[in-house]
Write a protein that holds these residues in place. Sequence first.
Motif, short mmCIF file in Angstrom:
data_model
loop_
_atom_site.label_atom_id
_atom_site.label_comp_id
_atom_site.label_asym_id
_atom_site.label_seq_id
_atom_site.Cartn_x
_atom_site.Cartn_y
_atom_site.Cartn_z
N GLY A 47 0.80 -1.22 0.00
CA GLY A 47 0.00 0.00 0.00
C GLY A 47 0.83 1.27 0.00
N GLY A 48 1.86 1.32 -0.83
CA GLY A 48 2.72 2.50 -0.90
C GLY A 48 3.96 2.42 -0.04
N PHE A 49 4.10 1.38 0.77
CA PHE A 49 5.29 1.15 1.59
C PHE A 49 6.11 0.06 0.92
N TYR A 50 7.37 0.37 0.59
CA TYR A 50 8.26 -0.55 -0.12
C TYR A 50 9.30 -1.06 0.87
N PRO A 51 9.03 -2.20 1.53
CA PRO A 51 9.89 -2.63 2.64
C PRO A 51 11.25 -3.20 2.22
N ASP A 52 12.22 -2.96 3.09
CA ASP A 52 13.52 -3.64 3.05
C ASP A 52 14.25 -3.54 1.71
N ARG A 53 14.25 -2.36 1.10
CA ARG A 53 14.93 -2.20 -0.19
C ARG A 53 16.44 -2.25 -0.06
N VAL A 54 16.99 -1.69 1.02
CA VAL A 54 18.43 -1.76 1.29
C VAL A 54 18.58 -2.11 2.76
N LEU A 55 19.34 -3.15 3.05
CA LEU A 55 19.59 -3.54 4.44
C LEU A 55 20.95 -2.98 4.87
N PHE A 56 21.04 -2.58 6.13
CA PHE A 56 22.25 -1.98 6.68
C PHE A 56 22.61 -2.69 7.98
N PRO A 57 23.32 -3.83 7.87
CA PRO A 57 23.68 -4.55 9.09
C PRO A 57 24.67 -3.74 9.93
N VAL A 58 24.48 -3.76 11.23
CA VAL A 58 25.34 -3.03 12.15
C VAL A 58 25.81 -4.00 13.22
N LYS A 59 27.14 -4.08 13.41
CA LYS A 59 27.70 -4.98 14.42
C LYS A 59 27.59 -4.35 15.81
N PHE A 60 27.60 -5.18 16.80
CA PHE A 60 27.68 -4.77 18.21
C PHE A 60 26.49 -3.94 18.67
#
Length: 160
Positions: free
Chosen positions: A32-45
Amino acid sequence: MRKIKAQKLSVDVFNRFGSFTDLLHPEGHDLGGFYPDRVLFPVKFNAPVGFSPLVVHKRDAMIVDSVEYHDHTGEIILPLDTDIVIHVAPASNKLLPEKTEAFIVPKGTLVRLNAGVYHLCPFSIEKETGHVLIALPERTYKTDCVVSAYQENEQLEITL
C-alpha cells in the motif's frame, strides 16, 4: 593523471561495492505504498546508527587524491538535493587506485557501501552546494576509519 568516466548506477556493475534503491521512484512489491527492506544496513555490536549531514560542492575538476574505508561497517549515502558522483574501489589489504570506479547517484537514491570499500566524499554535479545524508554506526569516523592519501602518480580525475 588517469581519467575515469562516471557511469550510471546499475545492479550488475555496482553490486560488488554495495546496493542502492531509488527512494523517489520506488518499484516492485509494495504494501500500500510502503516498499519494505529495499536496502539492508547490518550493524555490528548493536551500535546506534548516526545520521549526519554532509555538505558537498561542485568542483571544476573531480580529483581523487585520497580515500577511506571502514573495516567493521558499510556506509549509507543519500543525496538529498543534488545529483552526486561517488568513487569506489574494492575492499583490499592495499590501495587499488587503478581499480577505482565512479558512479552518478541521482538525488533521492540511497546507496549502501559494503564494509572495506574504498571511497571518500562525493562530488556535487548539479548544484554548487548540495546536501547528502550519511549514516554510519555512532563514532565510526573516529573508531573505524582509515584514510590514505594517493601518491601524485596514483591520483585520478573523474569525468562525466
